[in-house]
Design a protein around this motif. Structure first.
Motif, PDB file in Angstrom:
ATOM      1  N   ARG A 145       0.157 -12.049   7.493  1.00  0.00           N
ATOM      2  CA  ARG A 145      -0.373 -10.935   7.158  1.00  0.00           C
ATOM      3  C   ARG A 145       0.233  -9.848   7.802  1.00  0.00           C
ATOM      4  O   ARG A 145       0.426  -9.463   9.021  1.00  0.00           O
ATOM      5  N   VAL A 146       0.578  -8.627   6.975  1.00  0.00           N
ATOM      6  CA  VAL A 146       1.189  -7.437   7.553  1.00  0.00           C
ATOM      7  C   VAL A 146       0.339  -6.341   7.049  1.00  0.00           C
ATOM      8  O   VAL A 146      -0.324  -6.161   5.830  1.00  0.00           O
ATOM      9  N   VAL A 147       0.008  -5.171   8.034  1.00  0.00           N
ATOM     10  CA  VAL A 147      -0.858  -4.305   7.787  1.00  0.00           C
ATOM     11  C   VAL A 147       0.080  -2.859   8.154  1.00  0.00           C
ATOM     12  O   VAL A 147       0.038  -2.520   9.394  1.00  0.00           O
ATOM     13  N   PRO A 148       0.492  -2.234   7.114  1.00  0.00           N
ATOM     14  CA  PRO A 148       1.335  -0.978   7.335  1.00  0.00           C
ATOM     15  C   PRO A 148       0.252   0.310   7.385  1.00  0.00           C
ATOM     16  O   PRO A 148      -0.685   0.321   6.659  1.00  0.00           O
ATOM     17  N   ARG A 149       0.559   1.136   8.206  1.00  0.00           N
ATOM     18  CA  ARG A 149      -0.259   2.551   8.175  1.00  0.00           C
ATOM     19  C   ARG A 149       0.579   3.299   7.250  1.00  0.00           C
ATOM     20  O   ARG A 149       1.662   3.498   7.449  1.00  0.00           O
ATOM     21  N   VAL A 150      -0.046   4.137   6.472  1.00  0.00           N
ATOM     22  CA  VAL A 150       0.235   5.315   5.542  1.00  0.00           C
ATOM     23  C   VAL A 150      -0.503   6.322   5.848  1.00  0.00           C
ATOM     24  O   VAL A 150      -1.741   6.212   5.702  1.00  0.00           O
ATOM     25  N   ASN A 151       0.056   7.612   5.611  1.00  0.00           N
ATOM     26  CA  ASN A 151      -0.736   8.883   5.720  1.00  0.00           C
ATOM     27  C   ASN A 151      -0.613   9.377   4.289  1.00  0.00           C
ATOM     28  O   ASN A 151      -1.573  10.101   3.938  1.00  0.00           O
ATOM     29  N   ASP A 152       0.362   9.195   3.629  1.00  0.00           N
ATOM     30  CA  ASP A 152       0.634   9.849   2.386  1.00  0.00           C
ATOM     31  C   ASP A 152       0.023   9.166   0.915  1.00  0.00           C
ATOM     32  O   ASP A 152       0.670   7.937   0.919  1.00  0.00           O
ATOM     33  N   PRO A 153      -0.985   9.305   0.069  1.00  0.00           N
ATOM     34  CA  PRO A 153      -1.497   8.679  -1.003  1.00  0.00           C
ATOM     35  C   PRO A 153      -0.492   7.686  -1.741  1.00  0.00           C
ATOM     36  O   PRO A 153      -0.762   6.934  -2.285  1.00  0.00           O
ATOM     37  N   GLN A 154       0.703   8.671  -1.999  1.00  0.00           N
ATOM     38  CA  GLN A 154       1.797   8.129  -2.838  1.00  0.00           C
ATOM     39  C   GLN A 154       2.302   6.957  -2.467  1.00  0.00           C
ATOM     40  O   GLN A 154       2.645   5.926  -2.960  1.00  0.00           O
ATOM     41  N   PHE A 155       2.514   6.794  -0.955  1.00  0.00           N
ATOM     42  CA  PHE A 155       2.713   5.723  -0.239  1.00  0.00           C
ATOM     43  C   PHE A 155       1.763   4.640  -0.276  1.00  0.00           C
ATOM     44  O   PHE A 155       2.386   3.324  -0.408  1.00  0.00           O
ATOM     45  N   GLN A 156       0.624   5.150  -0.407  1.00  0.00           N
ATOM     46  CA  GLN A 156      -0.386   3.859  -0.498  1.00  0.00           C
ATOM     47  C   GLN A 156      -0.157   3.170  -1.810  1.00  0.00           C
ATOM     48  O   GLN A 156      -0.202   1.722  -1.929  1.00  0.00           O
ATOM     49  N   ARG A 157       0.094   3.882  -2.802  1.00  0.00           N
ATOM     50  CA  ARG A 157       0.361   3.036  -4.194  1.00  0.00           C
ATOM     51  C   ARG A 157       1.628   2.167  -4.311  1.00  0.00           C
ATOM     52  O   ARG A 157       1.464   1.138  -4.717  1.00  0.00           O
ATOM     53  N   ILE A 158       2.498   2.852  -3.459  1.00  0.00           N
ATOM     54  CA  ILE A 158       3.940   2.019  -3.222  1.00  0.00           C
ATOM     55  C   ILE A 158       3.597   0.737  -2.826  1.00  0.00           C
ATOM     56  O   ILE A 158       4.108  -0.221  -3.064  1.00  0.00           O
ATOM     57  N   CYS A 159       2.822   0.757  -1.620  1.00  0.00           N
ATOM     58  CA  CYS A 159       2.572  -0.434  -0.930  1.00  0.00           C
ATOM     59  C   CYS A 159       1.813  -1.518  -1.750  1.00  0.00           C
ATOM     60  O   CYS A 159       2.168  -2.496  -1.665  1.00  0.00           O
ATOM     61  N   LEU A 160       0.949  -1.078  -2.611  1.00  0.00           N
ATOM     62  CA  LEU A 160       0.175  -1.963  -3.366  1.00  0.00           C
ATOM     63  C   LEU A 160       1.310  -2.598  -4.272  1.00  0.00           C
ATOM     64  O   LEU A 160       1.084  -3.770  -4.810  1.00  0.00           O
ATOM     65  N   GLU A 161       2.158  -1.590  -4.921  1.00  0.00           N
ATOM     66  CA  GLU A 161       3.092  -2.108  -5.969  1.00  0.00           C
ATOM     67  C   GLU A 161       4.154  -3.107  -5.178  1.00  0.00           C
ATOM     68  O   GLU A 161       4.641  -4.265  -5.891  1.00  0.00           O
ATOM     69  N   SER A 217      -2.434  -2.279   3.566  1.00  0.00           N
ATOM     70  CA  SER A 217      -2.168  -1.185   4.186  1.00  0.00           C
ATOM     71  C   SER A 217      -3.244  -0.352   4.551  1.00  0.00           C
ATOM     72  O   SER A 217      -4.514  -0.424   3.660  1.00  0.00           O
ATOM     73  N   VAL A 218      -3.265   0.409   5.296  1.00  0.00           N
ATOM     74  CA  VAL A 218      -4.484   1.497   5.824  1.00  0.00           C
ATOM     75  C   VAL A 218      -3.925   2.695   5.966  1.00  0.00           C
ATOM     76  O   VAL A 218      -2.979   3.156   6.496  1.00  0.00           O
ATOM     77  N   MET A 219      -4.880   3.769   5.641  1.00  0.00           N
ATOM     78  CA  MET A 219      -4.874   5.117   5.688  1.00  0.00           C
ATOM     79  C   MET A 219      -5.956   5.655   6.767  1.00  0.00           C
ATOM     80  O   MET A 219      -7.224   5.727   6.115  1.00  0.00           O
ATOM     81  N   PRO A 220      -5.519   5.695   8.089  1.00  0.00           N
ATOM     82  CA  PRO A 220      -6.437   6.145   9.021  1.00  0.00           C
ATOM     83  C   PRO A 220      -7.357   7.292   8.585  1.00  0.00           C
ATOM     84  O   PRO A 220      -8.526   7.308   8.892  1.00  0.00           O
ATOM     85  N   ASN A 221      -6.787   8.151   8.310  1.00  0.00           N
ATOM     86  CA  ASN A 221      -7.417   9.447   8.103  1.00  0.00           C
ATOM     87  C   ASN A 221      -8.449   9.191   6.956  1.00  0.00           C
ATOM     88  O   ASN A 221      -9.617   9.817   6.894  1.00  0.00           O
ATOM     89  N   ARG A 222      -8.108   8.558   5.877  1.00  0.00           N
ATOM     90  CA  ARG A 222      -9.072   8.417   4.931  1.00  0.00           C
ATOM     91  C   ARG A 222     -10.222   7.703   5.267  1.00  0.00           C
ATOM     92  O   ARG A 222     -11.292   7.798   5.069  1.00  0.00           O
ATOM     93  N   ALA A 223      -9.949   6.575   6.043  1.00  0.00           N
ATOM     94  CA  ALA A 223     -10.892   5.721   6.647  1.00  0.00           C
ATOM     95  C   ALA A 223     -12.015   6.568   7.483  1.00  0.00           C
ATOM     96  O   ALA A 223     -13.143   6.268   7.352  1.00  0.00           O
ATOM     97  N   VAL A 224     -11.373   7.473   8.568  1.00  0.00           N
ATOM     98  CA  VAL A 224     -12.271   8.150   9.263  1.00  0.00           C
ATOM     99  C   VAL A 224     -13.244   9.158   8.242  1.00  0.00           C
ATOM    100  O   VAL A 224     -14.425   9.345   8.582  1.00  0.00           O
TER     101      VAL A 224
END
Length: 137
Positions: free
Chosen positions: A93-109, A115-122
């Motif tokens: 399992r691989v869990v990358p941190r991303v801050n920019d929502p555009q990279f969140q979409r790229i991770c899914l693609e 992938s996790v967005m810490p600011n969004r989670a908080v």
């Protein structure tokens, strides 16, 4: 459970500390030898000196024996690259941190579905706290 982390950011150290308290085996991959020397006094963890985007360095973390690879550096691009390399080396399992929502979409693609967005989670936690759904720990 055996978990590897790339880098030693505050998020990495907080997460590693919690996992160690729960009895997990933790491996920290860090570029700075000085930082490893300092942290090895504080954490009962394994340490690998090197660049976490290097396949040779990631192999030292024994992907076949590691349940999760967390890529929690500040750079979205570095985390995605490390995640892709880690996945190709066989980390379960691989869990990358991303801050920019555009990279969140790229991770899914790219199939980096954890992938996790810490600011969004908080932010969600704080919203739910105001709504009475959770209490602060």
């Amino acid at each position: 459970m055996r978990t590897a982390f790339i880098g030693t950011s505050s998020l990495t150290l907080s997460t590693a500390e919690l996992l160690l308290e729960d009895g997990h085996e933790v491996i920290l991959i860090e570029r700075s030898r000085e930082r490893i020397d300092t942290l090895s006094e504080r954490f009962d963890a394994g340490f690998i000196h090197g660049d976490g985007t290097s396949p040779d360095v990631l192999r030292e973390a024994e992907p076949e024996n590691t349940d999760v690879l967390f890529c929690l550096l500040e750079s979205d691009q570095t985390n995605i690259l490390a995640g892709l390399i880690g996945r190709s080396l066989g980390f379960q399992r691989v869990v990358p941190r991303v801050n920019d929502p555009q990279f969140q979409r790229i991770c899914l693609e790219l199939g980096l579905d954890d992938s996790v967005m810490p600011n969004r989670a908080v932010a969600r936690h704080l919203r739910d706290l105001l709504g009475g759904e959770e209490s602060l720990e």
